[in-house]
Write a protein that holds these residues in place. Structure first.
Motif, PDB file in Angstrom:
ATOM      1  N   SER A 124      37.909  42.447  37.892  1.00 22.06           N
ATOM      2  CA  SER A 124      38.500  43.285  38.929  1.00 22.06           C
ATOM      3  C   SER A 124      39.586  42.497  39.637  1.00 22.06           C
ATOM      4  CB  SER A 124      37.444  43.764  39.929  1.00 22.06           C
ATOM      5  OG  SER A 124      37.149  42.743  40.874  1.00 22.06           O
ATOM      6  N   VAL A 125      40.493  43.212  40.290  1.00 17.68           N
ATOM      7  CA  VAL A 125      41.608  42.544  40.957  1.00 17.68           C
ATOM      8  C   VAL A 125      41.161  41.783  42.194  1.00 17.68           C
ATOM      9  CG1 VAL A 125      43.325  44.192  40.109  1.00 17.68           C
ATOM     10  CG2 VAL A 125      42.170  44.619  42.297  1.00 17.68           C
ATOM     11  N   MET A 126      39.930  41.983  42.633  1.00 14.54           N
ATOM     12  CA  MET A 126      39.435  41.292  43.827  1.00 14.54           C
ATOM     13  C   MET A 126      38.718  39.989  43.497  1.00 14.54           C
ATOM     14  SD  MET A 126      36.084  43.611  44.862  1.00 14.54           S
ATOM     15  CE  MET A 126      36.909  45.182  44.647  1.00 14.54           C
ATOM     16  N   GLU A 127      38.695  39.590  42.228  1.00 10.04           N
ATOM     17  CA  GLU A 127      37.923  38.410  41.849  1.00 10.04           C
ATOM     18  C   GLU A 127      38.460  37.133  42.474  1.00 10.04           C
ATOM     19  OE1 GLU A 127      35.044  38.760  40.305  1.00 10.04           O
ATOM     20  OE2 GLU A 127      35.545  40.903  40.328  1.00 10.04           O
ATOM     21  N   HIS A 128      37.543  36.233  42.779  1.00 15.99           N
ATOM     22  CA  HIS A 128      37.865  34.853  43.160  1.00 15.99           C
ATOM     23  C   HIS A 128      38.517  34.170  41.959  1.00 15.99           C
ATOM     24  CE1 HIS A 128      37.037  30.639  44.270  1.00 15.99           C
ATOM     25  NE2 HIS A 128      36.828  31.063  45.503  1.00 15.99           N
ATOM     26  N   HIS A 129      39.382  33.222  42.218  1.00  8.47           N
ATOM     27  CA  HIS A 129      40.061  32.522  41.126  1.00  8.47           C
ATOM     28  C   HIS A 129      39.085  31.955  40.098  1.00  8.47           C
ATOM     29  CE1 HIS A 129      43.657  31.724  44.061  1.00  8.47           C
ATOM     30  NE2 HIS A 129      43.592  32.980  43.663  1.00  8.47           N
ATOM     31  N   SER A 130      37.897  31.556  40.557  1.00  9.85           N
ATOM     32  CA  SER A 130      36.922  30.965  39.635  1.00  9.85           C
ATOM     33  C   SER A 130      36.391  31.979  38.635  1.00  9.85           C
ATOM     34  CB  SER A 130      35.760  30.345  40.421  1.00  9.85           C
ATOM     35  OG  SER A 130      35.074  31.340  41.152  1.00  9.85           O
ATOM     36  N   ASN A 131      36.598  33.270  38.899  1.00  6.99           N
ATOM     37  CA  ASN A 131      36.195  34.301  37.946  1.00  6.99           C
ATOM     38  C   ASN A 131      37.404  34.956  37.287  1.00  6.99           C
ATOM     39  OD1 ASN A 131      34.161  35.709  36.557  1.00  6.99           O
ATOM     40  ND2 ASN A 131      34.187  37.407  37.997  1.00  6.99           N
ATOM     41  N   ILE A 132      38.551  34.309  37.393  1.00  8.87           N
ATOM     42  CA  ILE A 132      39.760  34.751  36.697  1.00  8.87           C
ATOM     43  C   ILE A 132      40.264  33.666  35.749  1.00  8.87           C
ATOM     44  CG2 ILE A 132      42.193  35.416  36.964  1.00  8.87           C
ATOM     45  CD1 ILE A 132      41.502  36.765  39.572  1.00  8.87           C
ATOM     46  N   VAL A 133      40.479  32.469  36.295  1.00 11.92           N
ATOM     47  CA  VAL A 133      41.113  31.397  35.523  1.00 11.92           C
ATOM     48  C   VAL A 133      40.339  31.040  34.250  1.00 11.92           C
ATOM     49  CG1 VAL A 133      41.939  29.016  35.580  1.00 11.92           C
ATOM     50  CG2 VAL A 133      42.254  30.500  37.587  1.00 11.92           C
ATOM     51  N   PRO A 134      38.995  30.865  34.296  1.00 17.00           N
ATOM     52  CA  PRO A 134      38.292  30.544  33.049  1.00 17.00           C
ATOM     53  C   PRO A 134      38.480  31.606  31.969  1.00 17.00           C
ATOM     54  CG  PRO A 134      36.882  30.127  34.934  1.00 17.00           C
ATOM     55  CD  PRO A 134      38.075  30.870  35.455  1.00 17.00           C
ATOM     56  N   CYS A 374      41.375  32.089  47.860  1.00 16.21           N
ATOM     57  CA  CYS A 374      41.233  32.023  46.395  1.00 16.21           C
ATOM     58  C   CYS A 374      41.234  33.416  45.754  1.00 16.21           C
ATOM     59  CB  CYS A 374      39.969  31.257  45.997  1.00 16.21           C
ATOM     60  SG  CYS A 374      40.051  29.496  46.362  1.00 16.21           S
ATOM     61  N   THR A 375      41.985  34.331  46.389  1.00 14.83           N
ATOM     62  CA  THR A 375      42.181  35.661  45.803  1.00 14.83           C
ATOM     63  C   THR A 375      43.668  36.011  45.898  1.00 14.83           C
ATOM     64  OG1 THR A 375      41.651  36.751  47.913  1.00 14.83           O
ATOM     65  CG2 THR A 375      39.853  36.482  46.338  1.00 14.83           C
ATOM     66  N   GLN A 376      44.504  35.186  45.299  1.00 13.24           N
ATOM     67  CA  GLN A 376      45.950  35.416  45.355  1.00 13.24           C
ATOM     68  C   GLN A 376      46.368  36.744  44.730  1.00 13.24           C
ATOM     69  OE1 GLN A 376      47.493  31.587  43.786  1.00 13.24           O
ATOM     70  NE2 GLN A 376      48.704  31.484  45.651  1.00 13.24           N
ATOM     71  N   PRO A 377      45.858  37.100  43.535  1.00 16.43           N
ATOM     72  CA  PRO A 377      46.255  38.393  42.973  1.00 16.43           C
ATOM     73  C   PRO A 377      45.930  39.562  43.896  1.00 16.43           C
ATOM     74  CG  PRO A 377      45.249  37.040  41.275  1.00 16.43           C
ATOM     75  CD  PRO A 377      45.038  36.324  42.577  1.00 16.43           C
ATOM     76  N   LEU A 378      44.769  39.515  44.536  1.00 16.70           N
ATOM     77  CA  LEU A 378      44.384  40.574  45.459  1.00 16.70           C
ATOM     78  C   LEU A 378      45.343  40.638  46.637  1.00 16.70           C
ATOM     79  CD1 LEU A 378      42.464  42.731  46.578  1.00 16.70           C
ATOM     80  CD2 LEU A 378      41.073  40.882  47.542  1.00 16.70           C
ATOM     81  N   HIS A 379      45.696  39.497  47.202  1.00 14.25           N
ATOM     82  CA  HIS A 379      46.601  39.505  48.352  1.00 14.25           C
ATOM     83  C   HIS A 379      47.981  40.036  47.979  1.00 14.25           C
ATOM     84  CE1 HIS A 379      43.550  37.265  50.584  1.00 14.25           C
ATOM     85  NE2 HIS A 379      44.278  37.464  51.661  1.00 14.25           N
TER      86      HIS A 379
END
Length: 420
Positions: A124-134, A374-379
């Motif tokens: 989801s677009v609200m994910e923390h970076h730790s659940n996006i980058v990996p 740590c939610t840059q995409p969301l912001h």
């Protein structure tokens, strides 16, 4: 229960947290940065100190008394975590440094060995970076495709859109239980049920829910769940991964070394049984024992009690914030009794920088966080570079909320006067 009755929770526990009883810049500390890390009760500090003072020894590797006691404490903590999330077996609990490491464990072990070209991963677009980058790294290595669930008009998980993008190509759905920015509580049970209809596995990031909401992984039916101890009254450097037994059995080791082996030969090795297959090297023994103590403490307070009290705090906080002109909160509004979201508020004030607000509030002894959390995409989707965030826990009080609101209003007035 009314907030007057429930306030006894905070009144009862505040003396257990030494750090809360100090002045910052000559003002009593108001700690509203709990989504970043929680404070630690004396029982947890004692458990950590007692291990190093009395039992310090490596686990699983000795028959002397210190090693036996250390092993009993370490493995006893695993049992406590298993009970806390209602795992079917203690073998389903793997200790990690934090939730980020736990997600990477799944990504590199299951992801790299399972995903193929064209397979789909839904986040989801609200994910923390730790659940996006990996997952970005795994997608680049495997040819898998990332898809994202967007927000509804109320800035929540768009379940309808999720239904429209999931397909038989979807192999993984990895979503946060509670957003650290929007505060929304995602419908994970529905998400998991839908994903399983398509044969997809589901990972739940419970960093912002495990400290606040009772969890039951069996009822939830998630395939994996991760959490960080430092957000739930435990020390830093310890977290855990829950995984269904059959999945963990099938996954290859993530790290190689001591402790995770059965036998080592010059040309090959065999691996230890679960959960030790995923716990290479000397673990964070004291920290694991301390997360067990934190779970004991949270259980003694009662997760249902914590959740109910925080709903009351949420309702009170948002009621006060609504009275501040030109202030915008993000995520869904709570109901009148505080239901429907977590006890945190990310906000902006028109014309003012979030970091400036946080800096000035610190001068009043009020600790909040500012930035992108740590939610840059969301912001970027929200159209702001950063937000200020006040996040509460069960040791916070309405009086502290009042102090925060006064400090925030004075800070806004100060900047408005300077800008005029």
């Amino acid at each position: 229960m009314t907030i007057t009755q429930e306030k006894t929770i905070a009144a009862k526990v505040r003396s257990d947290f030494p750090i809360l009883h100090q002045d910052i810049h000559g003002k009593p500390l108001i700690y509203f940065d709990n989504a970043a890390t929680s404070q630690k009760p004396i029982a947890v500090l004692d458990a950590l100190r007692d291990y190093y003072e009395q039992d310090n020894s490596n686990v699983h590797r000795g028959i002397h008394s210190l090693s036996v006691r250390a092993t009993e404490g370490y493995e006893g903590a695993r049992d406590k975590v298993a009970k806390f999330v209602n795992a079917a077996s203690r073998q389903e609990i793997v200790f990690t440094r934090n939730a980020s490491e736990a997600i990477n464990l799944i990504a590199y072990s299951w992801g790299l060995s399972t995903l193929q070209q064209g397979d789909e991963i839904i986040l989801s677009v609200m994910e923390h970076h730790s659940n996006i980058v990996p997952w970005q790294i795994v997608a680049q290595k495997t040819g898998a495709v990332l898809k994202y669930v967007e927000l509804t008009e109320t800035e929540e998980f768009d379940l309808e859109q999720f239904n429209s993008i999931i397909s038989n190509k979807t192999k993984l759905v990895s979503v946060v239980h509670v957003s650290n920015t929007l505060g929304c509580i995602n419908p994970v049970e529905e998400i998991i049920a839908i994903a399983h209809q398509y044969g997809a596995k589901v990972l739940i990031d419970a960093c912002q829910s495990a400290p606040h909401i009772p969890l039951d992984v069996q009822a939830m039916d998630c395939d994996w769940l991760v959490a960080s101890g430092h957000k739930m009254c435990a020390p830093t450097g310890i977290g855990f991964l829950y995984g269904k037994l059959d999945l963990l059995l099938a996954m290859p080791p993530f790290l190689g070394g001591g402790e995770m082996i059965a036998d080592v030969f010059l040309d090959y090795s065999t691996y230890a049984e679960l959960p030790h297959k995923f716990e290479a090297g000397t673990p964070a023994i004291g920290e694991a024992i301390a997360i067990g103590a934190a779970i004991d403490y949270l259980t003694s307070v009662g997760m249902d009690n914590i959740h109910t009290y925080e709903e009351e705090l949420t309702a009170y906080l948002f009621k006060q914030l609504r009275g501040i002109p030109n202030l915008r909160t993000y995520g869904p509004q709570p109901t009148a009794d505080g239901k429907g979201r977590a006890a945190l508020a990310a906000f902006t004030v028109e014309g003012l920088d979030a970091s400036d607000l946080a800096t000035m509030l610190d001068q009043e002894g009020i600790a909040i966080r500012s930035g992108h959390h740590c939610t840059q995409p969301l912001h970027r989707i929200l159209g702001v570079s950063g937000t200020a965030r006040a996040s509460l826990y069960f040791y916070n009080t309405t009086e502290e909320i009042d102090g925060f609101i006064v400090g925030l209003k004075e800070t806004i007035d100060f900047f408005r006067s300077v800008m005029e």
